[in-house]
Design an enzyme around this catalytic site. Structure first.
Site, short mmCIF file in Angstrom:
data_model
loop_
_atom_site.label_atom_id
_atom_site.label_comp_id
_atom_site.label_asym_id
_atom_site.label_seq_id
_atom_site.Cartn_x
_atom_site.Cartn_y
_atom_site.Cartn_z
N ASN A 24 -57.42 44.63 -10.95
CA ASN A 24 -57.53 44.52 -12.41
C ASN A 24 -58.83 43.82 -12.79
O ASN A 24 -59.28 42.90 -12.11
CB ASN A 24 -56.29 43.87 -13.04
CG ASN A 24 -55.92 42.52 -12.48
OD1 ASN A 24 -56.21 42.21 -11.33
ND2 ASN A 24 -55.26 41.71 -13.28
N GLU B 231 -60.37 42.22 -16.11
CA GLU B 231 -60.10 41.83 -17.50
C GLU B 231 -61.40 41.64 -18.27
O GLU B 231 -62.50 41.74 -17.70
CB GLU B 231 -59.24 40.56 -17.51
CG GLU B 231 -57.88 40.82 -16.87
CD GLU B 231 -56.92 39.64 -16.95
OE1 GLU B 231 -57.35 38.52 -17.32
OE2 GLU B 231 -55.74 39.85 -16.63
N ALA C 44 -63.06 39.61 -22.05
CA ALA C 44 -62.84 38.66 -23.15
C ALA C 44 -62.32 39.40 -24.39
O ALA C 44 -61.55 38.84 -25.17
CB ALA C 44 -64.13 37.92 -23.47
N CYS D 271 -56.20 47.92 -15.63
CA CYS D 271 -55.24 47.66 -14.55
C CYS D 271 -55.81 48.12 -13.20
O CYS D 271 -56.65 49.02 -13.13
CB CYS D 271 -53.96 48.44 -14.80
SG CYS D 271 -52.93 47.81 -16.13
N GLU E 1 -54.26 49.81 -10.81
CA GLU E 1 -53.88 51.16 -10.40
C GLU E 1 -54.82 52.20 -11.00
O GLU E 1 -55.28 53.13 -10.32
CB GLU E 1 -52.45 51.49 -10.85
CG GLU E 1 -51.38 50.61 -10.26
CD GLU E 1 -51.10 49.35 -11.09
OE1 GLU E 1 -52.04 48.77 -11.67
OE2 GLU E 1 -49.92 48.96 -11.15
N CYS F 51 -47.29 49.15 -14.57
CA CYS F 51 -47.01 49.23 -16.02
C CYS F 51 -46.85 50.70 -16.42
O CYS F 51 -47.21 51.62 -15.67
CB CYS F 51 -48.11 48.55 -16.82
SG CYS F 51 -49.60 49.55 -17.04
N CYS G 23 -49.98 52.93 -16.34
CA CYS G 23 -50.41 53.33 -14.99
C CYS G 23 -49.50 54.40 -14.41
O CYS G 23 -49.95 55.31 -13.72
CB CYS G 23 -50.48 52.10 -14.08
SG CYS G 23 -51.87 51.04 -14.48
N1 THU Z 1 -51.90 44.75 -14.56
C1 THU Z 1 -52.26 45.64 -13.59
O1 THU Z 1 -53.37 45.58 -13.05
N2 THU Z 1 -51.38 46.59 -13.24
C2 THU Z 1 -50.12 46.72 -13.76
O2 THU Z 1 -49.44 47.69 -13.47
C3 THU Z 1 -49.60 45.66 -14.60
C4 THU Z 1 -50.60 44.79 -15.24
C5 THU Z 1 -52.86 43.73 -14.97
C6 THU Z 1 -53.40 43.91 -16.36
C7 THU Z 1 -53.81 42.50 -16.70
O3 THU Z 1 -55.10 42.27 -16.18
C8 THU Z 1 -52.82 41.63 -15.95
O4 THU Z 1 -52.25 42.45 -14.96
C9 THU Z 1 -51.72 41.05 -16.82
O5 THU Z 1 -51.09 42.03 -17.56
#
Ligand code: THU
Length: 144
Positions: free
Chosen positions: A47, A49, A51, A58, A60, A99, A102
């Site tokens: 993942n 992120e 700002a 994500c 995946e 999630c 994904c």
């Molecule tokens: N996240 C993922 O990378 N994959 C998922 O399937 C669930 C959530 C990440 C997104 C964000 O950076 C952090 O987890 C919290 O939601």
């Protein structure tokens, strides 16, 4: 078809390694993914992120985008490793599930009955579900 145990372990190992590269300064939830292509190639993602929160991605879909952009289109499994950075022992954490976005992203390229999602807490402790189990009655390319 079952993924051979050695391949499954390698996928999990690479998912944990990718998790180390996660950029998650806001949620502190670090995720690594390792996507198995039909030709045996493994493409990882983490993942990333931002700002401006909505811009974050994500793990995946990071792996999926990398793989498709490199010419891969057929996938058989993905391994996930995820937990809050503060987690002391990942083996004590819940199995990480992908999630909804994904699940849908993967659905675009795979046979949901055959595609395996390997949710790992350690190299030897994982839960495996098909994408069909995680995203039943899904909408996909054949509808259009
Ligand atoms: N996240 C993922 O990378 N994959 C998922 O399937 C669930 C959530 C990440 C997104 C964000 O950076 C952090 O987890 C919290 O939601």
């Amino acid at each position: 078809m079952e993924i051979p145990e050695k391949t499954r372990q390698e996928l999990i190992r690479q998912a944990f390694a990718a998790r180390e590269r996660a950029y998650a300064p806001y949620s502190h939830y670090k995720v690594g993914a390792a996507l198995l292509c039909q030709d045996g190639t493994i493409v990882t993602g983490c993942n990333v992120e931002c700002a401006a929160f909505g811009v974050g991605q994500c793990a995946e879909r990071c792996a999926l985008t990398k793989a498709v952009s490199e010419g891969e289109r057929t996938f058989s499994a993905i391994a996930l490793a995820a937990a809050l950075d503060s987690a002391v022992d990942l083996a004590e954490e819940p199995y990480p599930t992908p999630c909804g976005a994904c699940r849908q992203g993967l659905r675009e390229f795979v046979d949901p009955e055959a595609f395996q999602v390997i949710m790992a807490r350690s190299l030897t402790d994982c839960r495996i579900m098909s994408l069909e189990e995680l995203l039943p009655a899904s909408f996909g390319p054949s509808a259009l």
